[in-house]
Design an enzyme around this catalytic site. Structure first.
Site, PDB file in Angstrom:
ATOM      1  N   GLU A  14       2.049  -7.410  10.141  1.00  0.00           N
ATOM      2  CA  GLU A  14       2.952  -6.298  10.541  1.00  0.00           C
ATOM      3  C   GLU A  14       2.577  -5.789  12.075  1.00  0.00           C
ATOM      4  O   GLU A  14       2.911  -4.674  12.403  1.00  0.00           O
ATOM      5  CB  GLU A  14       3.008  -5.156   9.614  1.00  0.00           C
ATOM      6  CG  GLU A  14       3.425  -5.651   8.208  1.00  0.00           C
ATOM      7  CD  GLU A  14       3.415  -4.410   7.232  1.00  0.00           C
ATOM      8  OE1 GLU A  14       4.508  -3.447   7.355  1.00  0.00           O
ATOM      9  OE2 GLU A  14       2.701  -4.536   6.114  1.00  0.00           O
ATOM     10  N   SER A 150       6.524  -4.377   4.028  1.00  0.00           N
ATOM     11  CA  SER A 150       7.903  -4.961   4.801  1.00  0.00           C
ATOM     12  C   SER A 150       8.383  -6.128   3.939  1.00  0.00           C
ATOM     13  O   SER A 150       8.900  -7.094   4.638  1.00  0.00           O
ATOM     14  CB  SER A 150       7.378  -5.212   6.219  1.00  0.00           C
ATOM     15  OG  SER A 150       6.940  -4.034   6.754  1.00  0.00           O
ATOM     16  N   TYR A 221      13.917  -4.619  10.092  1.00  0.00           N
ATOM     17  CA  TYR A 221      13.625  -4.465  11.426  1.00  0.00           C
ATOM     18  C   TYR A 221      14.437  -4.885  12.618  1.00  0.00           C
ATOM     19  O   TYR A 221      14.255  -4.578  13.676  1.00  0.00           O
ATOM     20  CB  TYR A 221      12.328  -4.756  11.707  1.00  0.00           C
ATOM     21  CG  TYR A 221      11.206  -4.079  10.852  1.00  0.00           C
ATOM     22  CD1 TYR A 221      10.784  -2.661  10.925  1.00  0.00           C
ATOM     23  CD2 TYR A 221      10.532  -4.487   9.714  1.00  0.00           C
ATOM     24  CE1 TYR A 221      10.058  -1.997   9.958  1.00  0.00           C
ATOM     25  CE2 TYR A 221       9.510  -4.134   8.940  1.00  0.00           C
ATOM     26  CZ  TYR A 221       9.362  -2.747   9.009  1.00  0.00           C
ATOM     27  OH  TYR A 221       8.627  -2.057   8.308  1.00  0.00           O
ATOM     28  N   ARG A 260       6.305   7.177   1.894  1.00  0.00           N
ATOM     29  CA  ARG A 260       7.515   6.693   1.296  1.00  0.00           C
ATOM     30  C   ARG A 260       7.335   6.009   0.019  1.00  0.00           C
ATOM     31  O   ARG A 260       6.452   5.129  -0.265  1.00  0.00           O
ATOM     32  CB  ARG A 260       8.317   5.954   2.241  1.00  0.00           C
ATOM     33  CG  ARG A 260       9.831   5.545   2.012  1.00  0.00           C
ATOM     34  CD  ARG A 260      10.253   4.322   2.992  1.00  0.00           C
ATOM     35  NE  ARG A 260       9.914   3.187   2.471  1.00  0.00           N
ATOM     36  CZ  ARG A 260       8.914   2.080   3.024  1.00  0.00           C
ATOM     37  NH1 ARG A 260       8.739   2.455   4.583  1.00  0.00           N
ATOM     38  NH2 ARG A 260       8.751   1.068   2.683  1.00  0.00           N
ATOM     39  N   ASP A 262       9.620   3.657  -2.518  1.00  0.00           N
ATOM     40  CA  ASP A 262      10.781   2.805  -2.733  1.00  0.00           C
ATOM     41  C   ASP A 262      11.077   2.689  -4.256  1.00  0.00           C
ATOM     42  O   ASP A 262      10.226   2.268  -5.172  1.00  0.00           O
ATOM     43  CB  ASP A 262      10.594   1.401  -2.241  1.00  0.00           C
ATOM     44  CG  ASP A 262       9.984   1.379  -0.801  1.00  0.00           C
ATOM     45  OD1 ASP A 262      10.434   2.507  -0.121  1.00  0.00           O
ATOM     46  OD2 ASP A 262       9.389   0.614  -0.213  1.00  0.00           O
ATOM     47  N   GLU A 276       7.130   0.830  -5.570  1.00  0.00           N
ATOM     48  CA  GLU A 276       5.852   0.877  -4.681  1.00  0.00           C
ATOM     49  C   GLU A 276       5.956   2.110  -4.112  1.00  0.00           C
ATOM     50  O   GLU A 276       6.870   2.684  -3.660  1.00  0.00           O
ATOM     51  CB  GLU A 276       5.518  -0.177  -3.952  1.00  0.00           C
ATOM     52  CG  GLU A 276       6.678  -0.476  -2.684  1.00  0.00           C
ATOM     53  CD  GLU A 276       6.307  -1.768  -1.862  1.00  0.00           C
ATOM     54  OE1 GLU A 276       5.850  -1.515  -0.924  1.00  0.00           O
ATOM     55  OE2 GLU A 276       6.792  -2.896  -2.256  1.00  0.00           O
ATOM     56  N   ASN A 278       4.285   3.640  -0.159  1.00  0.00           N
ATOM     57  CA  ASN A 278       3.793   3.098   1.389  1.00  0.00           C
ATOM     58  C   ASN A 278       3.209   4.433   1.914  1.00  0.00           C
ATOM     59  O   ASN A 278       3.920   5.367   2.187  1.00  0.00           O
ATOM     60  CB  ASN A 278       4.866   2.653   2.057  1.00  0.00           C
ATOM     61  CG  ASN A 278       4.388   2.089   3.311  1.00  0.00           C
ATOM     62  OD1 ASN A 278       3.591   2.664   4.083  1.00  0.00           O
ATOM     63  ND2 ASN A 278       4.863   0.691   3.638  1.00  0.00           N
ATOM     64  N   GLY A 282       7.222   3.137   8.133  1.00  0.00           N
ATOM     65  CA  GLY A 282       7.451   2.763   9.561  1.00  0.00           C
ATOM     66  C   GLY A 282       8.015   4.015  10.235  1.00  0.00           C
ATOM     67  O   GLY A 282       8.656   4.827   9.614  1.00  0.00           O
TER      68      GLY A 282
END
Length: 323
Positions: A14, A150, A221, A260, A262, A276, A278, A282
């Site tokens: 990443e 990602s 992205y 974050r 998800d 999950e 994070n 991002g």
């Protein structure tokens, strides 16, 4: 004003996303009046930290080393305060198997799954158990590496014939893999931002891929590949439930600063399930956390200022002399 080391880049898959997040953070910090020390993380990281002696580090290092707790351990040891979660929380979130077991044990809904290491296939004959797993999970099955962010390494096995290839792909990213029940529905994200009054769940964001069936790496992205709805068009009850789940996962895994979570909203049953968490989401122009913050009335510079302020005021877990 502070001297802020922005940690970005690194050696993970990443890297390019991290460079973009880091550059955006640097511009915001400069506009806020801070002195920025830009560090593309490599073998000289500790040497540079000891030489530069920053007041605080802003960790924008996605993927391995940044999200697995490694760089946080080093920052603790050299005595530099840093943004985001502690090493322990990073480890719990980075390993999806650990995170999902913790969620399942705590009663937080997460798609059914089975997890195996490469050793289980090589030494324990786990391949012979695949038909039973396939029957229990039903098709399609999501096959993913235990780590990575990602959506890297994630494959969809639509038939039994697809499973071996999906496993090979996942094992190319990690020595452990997850086989997870596929949830047909809407991709949602709940970003959580810490504050003086405790963590705050920001407006829910929905990612709606335009050129792919799934919210994959390219959809995340590449500008134009995904349409974002923020706030997501949901019933109030579902919105509250999603935010409550985000806060529950935050607390369970011990996150700090910002994170974050998800989720998937099953379009058939209306049920929410957590995929999950994070710890270093991002911060690019297409990233979900900045969009959620803006929807909450928090412009990007204020978001960065708030995250930085939390880091400066938090004691380190390890007491180490700064030499």
């Amino acid at each position: 004003m502070s001297r802020v080391a922005v940690l970005k880049g690194g050696r993970s898959l990443e890297r390019q996303v991290s460079l973009r997040s880091g550059a955006r953070v640097e511009h915001a910090l400069e506009r806020l009046g801070h002195s920025v020390i830009s560090i593309d993380v490599g073998r000289d990281l500790v040497e540079r930290l000891l030489r530069e002696r920053p007041d605080v580090a802003f960790v924008a290092l996605h993927g391995q080393d940044g999200e697995d707790g490694a760089v946080q351990e080093l920052l603790e040891l050299v005595g530099v305060p840093y943004t985001g979660s502690t090493p322990g929380a990073c480890v719990r979130c980075w390993d999806k198997i650990v995170a999902k077991h913790l969620m399942r044990d705590a009663g937080i809904p997460t798609p059914d799954f089975y997890a195996f290491s490469a050793t289980a296939f090589d030494e324990l004959g786990a391949a012979k158990a695949l038909p039973a797993i396939e029957e229990l999970l039903d098709f399609p099955i999501v096959v993913k590496p235990a780590s990575q962010g990602s959506a890297l390494g994630v494959k969809f096995a639509r038939t039994p014939a697809d499973v071996p290839g999906a496993l090979v792909a996942a094992f190319s990213y990690d020595a452990k893999v997850l086989l997870e029940r596929y949830v047909a529905g809407r991709d949602l994200a709940v970003s959580v931002l810490d504050g003086a009054g405790g963590p705050q769940a920001l407006p829910v964001v929905e990612a709606i891929p335009q050129e792919s069936e799934t919210y994959d790496f390219e959809s995340r992205y590449e500008i134009g590949r995904t349409r974002f709805a923020c706030p997501a068009q949901l019933d109030d009850a579902i919105t509250r439930r999603a935010q409550d789940l985000g806060l529950a996962v935050w607390a369970l895994l011990g996150c700090a600063g910002f994170a974050r979570v998800d989720l998937m909203l099953d379009t058939g049953s209306g049920d929410l399930s957590v995929l999950e968490a994070n710890t270093i989401p991002g911060l690019t122009e297409t990233s979900l956390l900045p969009q959620a913050a803006e929807a909450a009335g928090i412009v990007f510079e204020d978001l960065i200022a708030r995250v930085l302020e939390l880091a400066v005021g938090r004691p380190l877990s390890v007491t180490a002399p700064r030499t």
